[in-house]
Design a protein around this motif. Structure first.
Motif, PDB file in Angstrom:
ATOM      1  N   ILE A 137      -1.057 -14.539   3.800  1.00 59.18           N
ATOM      2  CA  ILE A 137      -0.705 -16.206   3.650  1.00 59.18           C
ATOM      3  C   ILE A 137       0.443 -16.327   3.347  1.00 59.18           C
ATOM      4  N   SER A 138       0.937 -15.268   1.984  1.00 57.15           N
ATOM      5  CA  SER A 138       2.369 -15.967   0.947  1.00 57.15           C
ATOM      6  C   SER A 138       3.570 -15.695   2.393  1.00 57.15           C
ATOM      7  N   SER A 139       2.910 -14.559   3.255  1.00 51.62           N
ATOM      8  CA  SER A 139       4.244 -14.528   4.517  1.00 51.62           C
ATOM      9  C   SER A 139       4.291 -15.410   5.528  1.00 51.62           C
ATOM     10  N   LEU A 140       3.233 -16.164   5.979  1.00 50.70           N
ATOM     11  CA  LEU A 140       3.386 -16.986   7.193  1.00 50.70           C
ATOM     12  C   LEU A 140       3.592 -18.616   6.510  1.00 50.70           C
ATOM     13  N   ALA A 141       3.082 -18.671   4.789  1.00 55.55           N
ATOM     14  CA  ALA A 141       4.086 -19.875   4.410  1.00 55.55           C
ATOM     15  C   ALA A 141       5.807 -19.919   4.039  1.00 55.55           C
ATOM     16  N   ALA A 142       6.117 -18.896   3.758  1.00 52.74           N
ATOM     17  CA  ALA A 142       7.151 -18.884   3.736  1.00 52.74           C
ATOM     18  C   ALA A 142       8.344 -19.346   5.280  1.00 52.74           C
TER      19      ALA A 142
END
Ligand code: SAH
Length: 248
Positions: free
Chosen positions: A148-153
Motif C-alpha cells: 500500500i505504501s509503495s502504491l500511495a507514493a
C-alpha cells in the motif's frame, strides 16, 4: 454452455441485459451468495436449480458446473465484474482441463457503483489520470512490490477492495506512503443496495468516522474527491479535435 456473469454491485437492475437474458434461460445457477443480491435469482425460471457457492470448495463448484449436458445453459454468477477479485481464472482452467467451453459476461463493478454513489470522477485533469485498484494483504497475500505504501507514493486515485476491516492500518500506510493526512477519502458501504452508506472524510478522520463498517465496502482515496481540478480539453472551446473545430 457455461456463462460466468457479472451480477453488478447489488441493485438487481444493474446486471447487463445479456446477463439477465441468460439468467432467464438458465437451468442451473451457481451464485456467490456472500455478495450477490438474492433478488437477482428472481430472473430465473421456476424450475431453475440455484446453488449458493458460499459454502462450496472450488472442486464442488466445478463438479456442479459440469454435472449437466454441455448444451445446457449453466450460469456462474459473480458479484460486480468477475475480472476483479472474482477467482474465475482457477474455474476457467479447471473447465479447460475437462473440455468444457464457457463465456464471460462482464458486469458493473462496485468500483463503478461507488464512484456513482459519490458522484465522483476518478480521472480528473490536473489531479490524477490514474486509478489504482488494490487491497490490503489478507488471507490472500499481496506481492511485496505492491505494498500500500509503495502504491500511495504515486498520489493517484485509489480504490481499495477487501480492506475496510483494516481501515486504521490502511490509512496509516497510505499516509506513510506519501498521501497528505488531509487527502480526501471515503468508505462506500453496499453501493446500490437499499442500505447503502457513504462516509466521507480524510485519511486522518476516516478510520474513526467509518469504524462501524466492517465489510462489503470500498475505500476510495484521492484528490478526485476534492474541489480543485482543470476543465477537460475535450470540451474546451479553444481546442480542435477530430469531431469539432475550435472557436476562432
Ligand atoms: N468482483 C467484485 C469484487 C469482489 S471482491 C466487483 O467487481 O465489485 C469483494 C469486495 O468487493 C468487497 O469486500 C468490497 O470491498 C467490494 N464490494 C463488492 N460489492 C460492493 C458494494 N456493493 N459496495 C461496496 N463495495 C463492494
Amino acid at each position: 454452455m457455461i456463462y460466468f456473469i457479472g451480477a453488478g454491485p447489488g441493485a438487481p437492475d444493474l446486471i447487463t441485459v445479456r446477463g439477465m437474458e441468460l439468467l432467464k434461460r438458465a437451468e442451473l445457477v451457481v451464485y456467490a451468495g456472500s455478495l450477490v443480491n438474492p433478488e437477482l435469482l428472481n430472473y430465473c425460471a421456476a424450475q431453475c436449480v440455484r446453488l449458493n457457492s458460499a459454502s462450496m470448495t472450488l472442486e464442488q463448484v466445478i463438479a456442479a458446473l459440469t454435472a449437466r449436458p454441455k448444451e445446457s445453459t449453466v450460469v456462474r454468477l459473480h458479484t460486480g465484474d468477475p475480472s476483479i477479485y472474482g477467482a474465475i481464472r482457477e474455474q476457467m482452467d479447471a473447465l479447460d482441463k475437462r473440455g468444457y467451453d464457457y463465456e464471460i459476461v462482464p458486469g458493473v463493478s462496485s468500483l463503478n457503483a461507488a464512484a456513482a454513489a459519490l458522484r465522483a470522477e476518478y480521472t480528473l485533469p490536473g489531479v490524477s489520470q490514474t486509478l489504482i485498484v488494490s487491497r490490503m494483504a489478507g488471507k490472500t497475500p499481496v506481492p511485496e512490490k505492491e505494498s500500500i505504501s509503495s502504491l500511495a507514493a504515486h498520489g493517484a486515485s485509489m480504490a481499495l477492495f477487501l480492506s475496510v476491516s483494516m481501515l486504521d492500518r490502511l490509512c496509516a500506510e497510505l499516509i506513510a506512503g506519501g498521501y497528505a493526512p488531509d487527502t480526501p477519502a471515503a468508505v462506500v458501504y453496499k453501493a446500490t443496495w437499499p442500505d447503502e452508506e457513504l462516509v466521507r472524510g480524510t485519511l486522518e478522520s476516516l478510520p474513526q468516522r467509518a469504524a462501524h463498517i466492517g465489510r462489503t465496502a470500498l475505500v476510495l482515496v484521492g484528490g478526485f474527491m476534492g474541489g480543485e481540478y482543470e476543465r477537460s480539453r475535450l470540451y474546451d472551446p479553444s481546442f480542435s479535435h477530430m469531431f469539432r473545430e475550435a472557436d476562432k
